[in-house]
Motif scaffolding. Structure first.
Motif, short mmCIF file in Angstrom:
data_model
loop_
_atom_site.label_atom_id
_atom_site.label_comp_id
_atom_site.label_asym_id
_atom_site.label_seq_id
_atom_site.Cartn_x
_atom_site.Cartn_y
_atom_site.Cartn_z
N LEU A 189 -0.75 19.34 9.24
CA LEU A 189 -2.01 18.68 9.58
C LEU A 189 -2.52 17.87 8.39
O LEU A 189 -2.94 16.71 8.54
N VAL A 190 -2.47 18.48 7.18
CA VAL A 190 -2.93 17.79 5.97
C VAL A 190 -2.02 16.60 5.67
O VAL A 190 -2.51 15.51 5.30
N ARG A 191 -0.70 16.80 5.78
CA ARG A 191 0.22 15.70 5.52
C ARG A 191 -0.06 14.51 6.44
O ARG A 191 -0.12 13.36 5.99
N SER A 192 -0.30 14.79 7.73
CA SER A 192 -0.61 13.73 8.68
C SER A 192 -1.97 13.10 8.38
O SER A 192 -2.14 11.88 8.52
N PHE A 193 -2.92 13.93 7.98
CA PHE A 193 -4.26 13.43 7.63
C PHE A 193 -4.20 12.48 6.45
O PHE A 193 -4.86 11.43 6.42
N LEU A 194 -3.33 12.83 5.45
CA LEU A 194 -3.20 11.98 4.28
C LEU A 194 -2.48 10.67 4.59
O LEU A 194 -2.66 9.68 3.88
N VAL A 204 -2.57 17.08 -1.77
CA VAL A 204 -2.17 17.96 -0.68
C VAL A 204 -2.74 19.37 -0.89
O VAL A 204 -3.26 20.00 0.04
N ILE A 205 -2.62 19.86 -2.15
CA ILE A 205 -3.17 21.19 -2.45
C ILE A 205 -4.68 21.22 -2.18
O ILE A 205 -5.21 22.16 -1.57
N TYR A 206 -5.36 20.19 -2.65
CA TYR A 206 -6.82 20.15 -2.48
C TYR A 206 -7.22 20.21 -1.00
O TYR A 206 -8.10 20.99 -0.61
N TYR A 207 -6.57 19.41 -0.15
CA TYR A 207 -6.97 19.36 1.25
C TYR A 207 -6.55 20.61 2.01
O TYR A 207 -7.21 20.99 3.00
N ASN A 254 -2.72 29.91 2.16
CA ASN A 254 -1.28 30.07 2.36
C ASN A 254 -0.59 28.72 2.42
O ASN A 254 0.52 28.56 1.88
N ALA A 255 -1.23 27.76 3.08
CA ALA A 255 -0.65 26.42 3.13
C ALA A 255 -0.62 25.81 1.73
O ALA A 255 0.37 25.15 1.35
N ALA A 256 -1.69 26.05 0.95
CA ALA A 256 -1.70 25.54 -0.42
C ALA A 256 -0.59 26.20 -1.24
O ALA A 256 0.08 25.55 -2.06
#
Length: 695
Positions: free
Chosen positions: A169-174, A198-201, A209-211
């Motif tokens: 989700l974060v990768r797509s958001f970025l 990526v870590i921040y979002y 866990n995603a971070a």
């Protein structure tokens, strides 16, 4: 004025003429002295007719929407809806039923309004007990929802794919937010995006866990960060079954040793880093560099709030006073005082500013802010569990001053909807102010004083012609209504509202105070002309009604107060006859009162008796003397004007009567000169002038 005092009250018959009363009292004079000390000099004469609307408990309506005439009520539809629930709640209590859940009753109103913003501001007990953690969860979930909406609204650009989860989700958001390489980014990329972004979002979405998944994939690029982040994730606050206390340690934190190492590394290497995401992540994990607002990445109010709440420290290791540590009180002060409403455009975005205050545990300030907005006021008052600070609470706890808030809320409609105000005041029945005064009685007192008129009778009841008290609305809420009525009566007296005080003291069965206040009211007006609708006419009617009731019931007050009352009432009759030109009838009243000497033999006796007169009587002595002298002068002129030998006027009798009149005039002059009292400046001169004209 000892013993029995003759009283000549005005007759209610068309025939006119004074009617005689006998009045005796036996009360202790010590009570008079005590009561007199309590009185106030100032008094105000205000009208309050006796024919108020006859509202009583047995016909009391259930809530405002059924009783208030269109346009009269100050309550809007939302306030009426809340008021209905308050009525239902109180009805259950006063009738001895099981107490309902007031929070549920009020919450049902908020739900019925179908306003998401209103529903969001109502809080639960769980959120109060762990508000920081809940606030972070709220902000993280909201942001994750925002990223999902953004991604699914731009699927082509987002290129969503791979294993479902926060990382994808974060990768797509970025792909949408950071479509290309940015200058200053450090430690490389992961799948085309800056590692620290990526870590921040992932953290911003609340998924550690995603971070950690990202950290594990690029750990060779991050130095000691993986070690610190693993410790951060497994901090004691995350142990399963951890019991949340009043305010728990924040969910994630480093040990003091690790935190100091991270902070040192940040100061030496990263403080001036060009990568804003790396700086933000380090400041979040190490709770450091609290002066940096990270505006490049936290460009929205919610982002700033989330970052600062993560930096808040609750430990008691003695380092909390350090300039590089942020406490919740410091954050609260910064948001409320340093930035304030203008910074957050509170007038345009009231719910956003409410959220800022509320999520930082500034409940009182949040509700007070909401209360100032007219359209949001009813929601502010009916929010559950309002807090303020008390001894022994942690520094960040604030308990709302509920009493003051409730009184401010009811002020808007208490004059138009006193029944509804009374329902709210009932919540204060067990509360006391700083002087120990019961707040319910205090609020009822103020409500009655402000209402007066018909609402006055409706709230506290009224006297029937039989002298029985017809119950008021207050009887439903109080067992000892006499105590409340006495309290209200004293308040009215202290405010100089003597006419209201008379009615209240009658309701409270306190004849001493009734007569005492009536004496104060009558004294300034007895010498006036009794014109229709005048103060004197109204007060005279009130006094006569009281005298008749007390005579029929055999009620009397303290001897001194009682005697003064009936003497003032008799003097009222005297002046009414005098102003009407009935000089002979006025003379008869004065002669029977034995107030003034009408012969030289009685001068010393009347001077001695003068010492027993109250101030209310003495205040009128100048007018009494002048009126009596004028009566004697008028009778003298009438004798002189009648021709000798007139039938019914033997010459000898006329001369004797004229001599008597002159002797009475001299007795008045002598009396005026002997009494120890300073009368109006020209009184003696006018008395002497009329006496000379009679010679």
């Amino acid at each position: 004025m000892r013993g029995t005092t003759p009283c000549c009250l005005p007759s209610r018959s068309l025939a006119g003429g004074p009617s005689c009363w006998l009045k005796s009292t036996t009360e202790s004079p010590l009570l008079v002295q005590w009561e007199q000390v309590k009185q106030r000099v100032l008094h105000t004469l205000l009208g309050a007719g006796e024919d108020a609307l006859d509202f009583s408990q047995d016909v009391e309506p259930s809530f405002v929407s059924e009783v208030t005439a269109p346009g009269r009520s100050a309550l809007d539809s939302v306030e009426v809806a809340y008021g209905r629930q308050i009525y239902i709640f109180n009805e259950k209590i006063v009738n001895g039923h099981i107490q309902p859940n007031l929070g549920d009753l009020c919450a049902s109103v908020a739900e019925s309004l179908d306003d998401k913003n209103v529903s969001d501001i109502r809080i639960s007990v769980e959120m109060q007990m762990a508000f920081v953690r809940q606030a972070l969860n709220f902000l993280e979930n909201s942001y994750k929802n925002y990223t999902m909406v953004t991604v699914f609204g731009n699927l082509h650009q987002a290129q969503l794919g791979g294993v479902p989860g926060t990382y994808q989700l974060v990768r797509s958001f970025l792909n949408i937010k950071l479509p290309g390489p940015l200058p200053g980014m450090q430690d490389g990329e992961i799948e085309g995006h800056p590692v620290w972004a990526v870590i921040y979002y992932c953290l911003r979405c609340g998924d550690l866990n995603a971070a950690m998944q990202v950290v594990n994939r690029v750990q060779h690029q991050l130095g000691d960060f993986k070690t610190w982040f693993q410790e951060y994730m497994t901090s004691p606050g995350q142990a399963e079954g951890h019991t949340v206390t009043y305010f728990p340690t924040l969910p994630f934190s480093l040990s003091p040793t690790s935190e100091n190492k991270l902070r040192l590394h940040y100061r030496r290497v990263l403080r001036n880093s060009a990568d804003p995401y790396k700086r933000a992540v380090y400041c979040l994990i190490g709770k450091c560099d609290i002066s940096d607002n990270h505006g490049e990445v936290a460009d929205k109010t919610e982002d700033y709030l989330w970052l600062k709440l993560n930096q808040v420290c609750f430990d008691d290791d003695g380092s909390s006073s350090s300039q590089d540590r942020l406490t919740l009180p410091q954050l609260q002060k910064q948001l409320l005082e340093d930035y304030g409403e203008s910074h957050f455009s509170a007038s345009q975005q009231p719910f956003l500013y409410f959220q800022v205050l509320f999520l930082t545990a500034q409940f009182e300030a949040a509700v007070a802010f909401l209360f100032r907005a007219e359209r949001l006021r009813s929601h502010a008052v009916h929010s559950a569990q309002l807090l303020s600070q008390e001894h022994g609470d942690p520094p960040m706890v604030r308990r709302l001053n509920f009493i003051r808030l409730l009184m401010l809320y009811t002020r808007k409609f208490e004059s138009t909807d006193p029944r509804e105000a009374l329902q709210y005041f009932y919540f204060l029945r067990n509360e006391k102010d700083t002087q120990g005064e019961n707040m319910f009685m205090r609020c009822v007192s103020e409500l009655v004083i402000e209402s007066r008129g018909g609402d006055f009778d409706m709230l506290l009841g009224r006297l029937e012609r039989t002298a029985d008290r017809k119950p008021g609305v207050i009887d439903k809420f109080a067992g000892d209504t006499r105590a409340i009525i006495s309290k209200v009566a004293l308040e009215a007296e202290n405010k100089g509202l003597f006419e209201e005080g008379v009615k209240l003291y009658e309701l409270a069965k306190n004849p001493d105070k009734v007569l005492e206040l009536m004496n104060r009211l009558l004294s300034p007006v007895i010498a006036q002309v009794s014109a229709p609708q005048s103060n004197k006419e109204r007060l005279k009617n009130t006094a006569v009604a009281i005298a008749e009731r007390y005579r029929s019931q055999g009620v009397s007050g303290d001897k001194s107060v009682d005697s003064t009352f009936y003497l003032l009432l008799d003097l009222t009759t005297f002046f009414d006859e005098y102003h009407a030109g009935h000089v002979d009838r006025a003379y008869d009243v004065m002669e029977r009162l034995k107030l003034l000497p009408l012969s030289q033999d009685s001068v010393e006796e009347r001077v001695a008796a003068f010492r027993n007169f109250s101030d209310e009587v003495r205040h009128n002595l100048s007018e009494v003397l002048l009126a009596t002298m004028n009566i004697l002068f008028t009778q003298h002129k009438r004798l002189k004007g009648a021709p000798a030998g007139t039938p019914g006027r033997p010459q000898r009798n006329a001369e004797d009567r004229d001599m008597q009149l002159r002797n009475q005039a001299r007795a008045l002059i002598t009396f005026a000169g002997m009494i120890p009292y300073n009368m109006a400046g020209d009184t003696n001169a006018r008395l002497v002038q009329m006496e000379l004209l009679m010679n």
